[in-house]
Scaffold this motif. Structure first.
Motif, PDB file in Angstrom:
ATOM      1  N   TRP A   1       0.847  -1.173   0.000  1.00  0.00           N
ATOM      2  CA  TRP A   1       0.000   0.000   0.000  1.00  0.00           C
ATOM      3  C   TRP A   1       0.892   1.235   0.000  1.00  0.00           C
ATOM      4  O   TRP A   1       2.007   1.212   0.509  1.00  0.00           O
ATOM      5  CB  TRP A   1      -0.879   0.022   1.250  1.00  0.00           C
ATOM      6  CG  TRP A   1      -1.873  -1.091   1.318  1.00  0.00           C
ATOM      7  CD1 TRP A   1      -3.130  -1.094   0.792  1.00  0.00           C
ATOM      8  CD2 TRP A   1      -1.707  -2.355   1.961  1.00  0.00           C
ATOM      9  NE1 TRP A   1      -3.750  -2.287   1.060  1.00  0.00           N
ATOM     10  CE2 TRP A   1      -2.908  -3.080   1.780  1.00  0.00           C
ATOM     11  CE3 TRP A   1      -0.661  -2.962   2.669  1.00  0.00           C
ATOM     12  CZ2 TRP A   1      -3.097  -4.358   2.283  1.00  0.00           C
ATOM     13  CZ3 TRP A   1      -0.848  -4.234   3.167  1.00  0.00           C
ATOM     14  CH2 TRP A   1      -2.044  -4.924   2.976  1.00  0.00           C
TER      15      TRP A   1
ATOM     16  N   GLU B   1       2.399   4.851   1.052  1.00  0.00           N
ATOM     17  CA  GLU B   1       2.668   5.432   2.371  1.00  0.00           C
ATOM     18  C   GLU B   1       1.558   6.416   2.723  1.00  0.00           C
ATOM     19  O   GLU B   1       1.191   7.274   1.913  1.00  0.00           O
ATOM     20  CB  GLU B   1       4.013   6.170   2.337  1.00  0.00           C
ATOM     21  CG  GLU B   1       4.522   6.579   3.693  1.00  0.00           C
ATOM     22  CD  GLU B   1       5.226   5.445   4.409  1.00  0.00           C
ATOM     23  OE1 GLU B   1       5.441   5.586   5.626  1.00  0.00           O
ATOM     24  OE2 GLU B   1       5.561   4.446   3.750  1.00  0.00           O
ATOM     25  N   PRO B   2       0.961   6.285   3.919  1.00  0.00           N
ATOM     26  CA  PRO B   2      -0.071   7.240   4.317  1.00  0.00           C
ATOM     27  C   PRO B   2       0.502   8.651   4.365  1.00  0.00           C
ATOM     28  O   PRO B   2       1.661   8.862   4.718  1.00  0.00           O
ATOM     29  CB  PRO B   2      -0.483   6.762   5.714  1.00  0.00           C
ATOM     30  CG  PRO B   2      -0.065   5.331   5.771  1.00  0.00           C
ATOM     31  CD  PRO B   2       1.169   5.250   4.941  1.00  0.00           C
TER      32      PRO B   2
ATOM     33  N   HIS C   1      -0.943  -2.937   8.378  1.00  0.00           N
ATOM     34  CA  HIS C   1      -1.519  -1.907   7.512  1.00  0.00           C
ATOM     35  C   HIS C   1      -2.776  -1.315   8.142  1.00  0.00           C
ATOM     36  O   HIS C   1      -2.987  -0.096   8.105  1.00  0.00           O
ATOM     37  CB  HIS C   1      -1.851  -2.495   6.140  1.00  0.00           C
ATOM     38  CG  HIS C   1      -2.583  -1.544   5.241  1.00  0.00           C
ATOM     39  ND1 HIS C   1      -2.005  -0.394   4.731  1.00  0.00           N
ATOM     40  CD2 HIS C   1      -3.871  -1.549   4.797  1.00  0.00           C
ATOM     41  CE1 HIS C   1      -2.892   0.255   3.992  1.00  0.00           C
ATOM     42  NE2 HIS C   1      -4.029  -0.422   4.027  1.00  0.00           N
ATOM     43  N   ALA C   2      -3.612  -2.182   8.724  1.00  0.00           N
ATOM     44  CA  ALA C   2      -4.834  -1.695   9.367  1.00  0.00           C
ATOM     45  C   ALA C   2      -4.505  -0.710  10.483  1.00  0.00           C
ATOM     46  O   ALA C   2      -5.173   0.321  10.635  1.00  0.00           O
ATOM     47  CB  ALA C   2      -5.636  -2.872   9.911  1.00  0.00           C
TER      48      ALA C   2
ATOM     49  N   ARG D   1      -1.669   1.051  10.729  1.00  0.00           N
ATOM     50  CA  ARG D   1      -1.051   2.240  10.143  1.00  0.00           C
ATOM     51  C   ARG D   1      -2.116   3.182   9.584  1.00  0.00           C
ATOM     52  O   ARG D   1      -1.997   4.403   9.709  1.00  0.00           O
ATOM     53  CB  ARG D   1      -0.062   1.831   9.045  1.00  0.00           C
ATOM     54  CG  ARG D   1       0.659   3.016   8.424  1.00  0.00           C
ATOM     55  CD  ARG D   1       1.894   2.643   7.659  1.00  0.00           C
ATOM     56  NE  ARG D   1       1.610   1.934   6.426  1.00  0.00           N
ATOM     57  CZ  ARG D   1       2.434   1.894   5.379  1.00  0.00           C
ATOM     58  NH1 ARG D   1       3.606   2.505   5.468  1.00  0.00           N
ATOM     59  NH2 ARG D   1       2.135   1.219   4.305  1.00  0.00           N
ATOM     60  N   GLU D   2      -3.168   2.605   8.990  1.00  0.00           N
ATOM     61  CA  GLU D   2      -4.247   3.430   8.446  1.00  0.00           C
ATOM     62  C   GLU D   2      -4.985   4.192   9.547  1.00  0.00           C
ATOM     63  O   GLU D   2      -5.582   5.237   9.291  1.00  0.00           O
ATOM     64  CB  GLU D   2      -5.230   2.545   7.680  1.00  0.00           C
ATOM     65  CG  GLU D   2      -4.723   2.079   6.322  1.00  0.00           C
ATOM     66  CD  GLU D   2      -4.563   3.235   5.360  1.00  0.00           C
ATOM     67  OE1 GLU D   2      -5.582   3.842   4.997  1.00  0.00           O
ATOM     68  OE2 GLU D   2      -3.403   3.548   4.981  1.00  0.00           O
ATOM     69  N   LYS D   3      -4.930   3.661  10.769  1.00  0.00           N
ATOM     70  CA  LYS D   3      -5.561   4.335  11.903  1.00  0.00           C
ATOM     71  C   LYS D   3      -4.589   5.268  12.619  1.00  0.00           C
ATOM     72  O   LYS D   3      -4.843   5.713  13.722  1.00  0.00           O
ATOM     73  CB  LYS D   3      -6.116   3.294  12.879  1.00  0.00           C
ATOM     74  CG  LYS D   3      -7.288   2.510  12.302  1.00  0.00           C
ATOM     75  CD  LYS D   3      -7.840   1.522  13.305  1.00  0.00           C
ATOM     76  CE  LYS D   3      -9.038   0.777  12.733  1.00  0.00           C
ATOM     77  NZ  LYS D   3      -9.590  -0.212  13.700  1.00  0.00           N
ATOM     78  N   ARG D   4      -3.457   5.527  11.984  1.00  0.00           N
ATOM     79  CA  ARG D   4      -2.462   6.470  12.500  1.00  0.00           C
ATOM     80  C   ARG D   4      -1.783   5.974  13.762  1.00  0.00           C
ATOM     81  O   ARG D   4      -1.454   6.751  14.667  1.00  0.00           O
ATOM     82  CB  ARG D   4      -3.140   7.830  12.733  1.00  0.00           C
ATOM     83  CG  ARG D   4      -2.222   9.014  12.744  1.00  0.00           C
ATOM     84  CD  ARG D   4      -2.974  10.322  12.594  1.00  0.00           C
ATOM     85  NE  ARG D   4      -4.223  10.370  13.315  1.00  0.00           N
ATOM     86  CZ  ARG D   4      -4.320  10.698  14.599  1.00  0.00           C
ATOM     87  NH1 ARG D   4      -3.253  10.986  15.309  1.00  0.00           N
ATOM     88  NH2 ARG D   4      -5.507  10.752  15.174  1.00  0.00           N
TER      89      ARG D   4
ATOM     90  N   TRP E   1       8.710   0.655   4.726  1.00  0.00           N
ATOM     91  CA  TRP E   1       7.970   1.795   5.252  1.00  0.00           C
ATOM     92  C   TRP E   1       8.928   2.970   5.435  1.00  0.00           C
ATOM     93  O   TRP E   1      10.070   2.803   5.884  1.00  0.00           O
ATOM     94  CB  TRP E   1       7.355   1.459   6.607  1.00  0.00           C
ATOM     95  CG  TRP E   1       6.207   0.496   6.585  1.00  0.00           C
ATOM     96  CD1 TRP E   1       5.881  -0.384   5.602  1.00  0.00           C
ATOM     97  CD2 TRP E   1       5.246   0.325   7.628  1.00  0.00           C
ATOM     98  NE1 TRP E   1       4.769  -1.111   5.966  1.00  0.00           N
ATOM     99  CE2 TRP E   1       4.356  -0.702   7.198  1.00  0.00           C
ATOM    100  CE3 TRP E   1       5.042   0.909   8.863  1.00  0.00           C
ATOM    101  CZ2 TRP E   1       3.282  -1.134   7.984  1.00  0.00           C
ATOM    102  CZ3 TRP E   1       3.978   0.480   9.648  1.00  0.00           C
ATOM    103  CH2 TRP E   1       3.098  -0.522   9.202  1.00  0.00           C
TER     104      TRP E   1
END
Length: 365
Positions: A5, A7-8, A129-130, A132-135, A167
């Protein structure tokens, strides 16, 4: 198959959240030979699991094992499959939801909890990933193996590192190495046994069966064997059960090499032949019921004991979703989280202000 995915995006002014990743061994997606083949290939390709030189092991794995074992394993899984899916998957998901509730309800914290499997789905990469998506910039990884082993706990640590090697913005990472002597974990096991005995009476023998590993790992310095025996000793002390009526054994031997002894099924057969009529079995190395407990112990070993002259065989379930176990898991994670618990997440107003600051900064740039 690995998934990647982007990088946020980084937003100035927003503080990191704290997340927990529970990890268990793994399970196929379905009790079929088609689903077992990729699962077994991933599992048995891990050099932490099979410490045989690749040049020797690869032809055996791909030429023999992956062509003969999937149908046999599929039949075993089919015998214990739940309506919701694989028992290990079902219990691990339930434990993650309960842990989140235990951690956050009434405490003012807001910790994210994800779960993953070392082999199969959802993968460790999916779980990370889950979060990381939630910061989540702080992640506690909790391998759900009470006793440390290179083939389990260390493999999880390897995979976490591998998944994050590309990452850019790395989180803080902590691990729970083991909890083989944690008082809450020991107490929960002992209480589950007591409750079983209140309903069914005490057995002639209590057998504690742990998952086996090659004996060579002990000789190379793996602490697994010692931690299993410490767990068994602490449970026995908590139960105040005569030590001469307790046995520690190891199950799930694979291949021709010598593994940790004594082996579980042969021990049960000897007990039956020697006139022991009732045996109770627990598996303290597993916090969730799975193929190794529900099929290998509760079905195969039961049949072996009864066939050789035994009369009564009781398998005492794993901790699964017991309240005392989830309480113990909560305390284990709280201890490892440490000062992270004191870092409060941003309020909705603070988030809105931070986003606006970021927009203003971008406009000025």
């Amino acid at each position: 198959m690995a998934r990647y995915w982007p990088e946020p995006s980084f937003t100035h002014g927003l503080s990191n959240r704290t997340g927990i990743l529970l990890v268990n061994l793994g399970t196929p997606d379905a009790p079929t030979a088609k689903a077992l083949r990729p699962y077994l290939k991933e599992f048995l390709s891990d050099p932490r699991v099979v410490e045989i030189p690749r040049a020797i092991w690869w032809p055996i794995l791909n030429g023999i094992i992956l062509n003969t074992r999937p149908p046999k394993s599929a039949a075993k899984y089919a015998s214990i499959w739940m309506d919701e899916g694989s028992p290990l998957r079902v219990h691990t998901e339930r434990q993650s939801k309960l842990l989140k509730g235990f951690l956050n309800v009434g405490t003012g914290t807001d910790i994210d909890v994800a779960w993953a499997m070392r082999y199969g789905e959802p993968s460790i990469q999916d779980g990370l990933h889950a979060l990381r998506e939630k910061r989540c910039g702080r992640i506690l990884v909790v391998p759900l193996y009470p006793q440390y082993s290179s083939s389990t706990t260390a493999s999880v640590m390897d995979e976490v590192t591998r998944c994050m090697q590309h990452w850019r913005n790395l989180p803080e990472i902590r691990y729970v190495r083991s909890f083989h002597d944690d008082p809450g974990y020991i107490s929960a096991i002992a209480q589950s046994v007591r409750e079983h005995w209140i309903k069914n009476g005490e057995p002639e023998r209590l057998l504690m069966s742990f998952h086996g590993v090659p004996r060579r790992t002990l000789e190379l310095g793996d602490p697994y064997h010692c931690e299993c025996h410490k767990t068994a000793r602490l449970v026995a002390e908590s139960l105040s059960f005569p030590t001469d009526r307790i046995l520690v054994t190891f199950q799930s031997r694979f291949g021709k090499a010598e593994w940790l002894k004594p082996y579980t099924q042969p021990t049960l057969e000897v007990l039956a032949r020697d006139g022991v009529t009732r045996v109770d079995v627990i598996c303290p190395g597993f916090v969730s019921d799975c193929l190794e407990t529900l099929e290998e112990i509760a079905l195969e070993c039961k049949e072996a004991f009864l066939t050789h002259g035994g009369r009564t065989f009781h398998y005492i379930p794993c901790l699964n979703e017991r309240h005392d176990w989830i309480s113990a898991l909560t305390e284990i994670t709280r201890t490892q989280l440490g000062h992270w618990l004191d870092i409060a997440p941003d309020s909705p107003d603070e988030l809105a202000k931070a986003r606006q600051r970021a927009l203003d900064h971008g406009a000025k740039s």
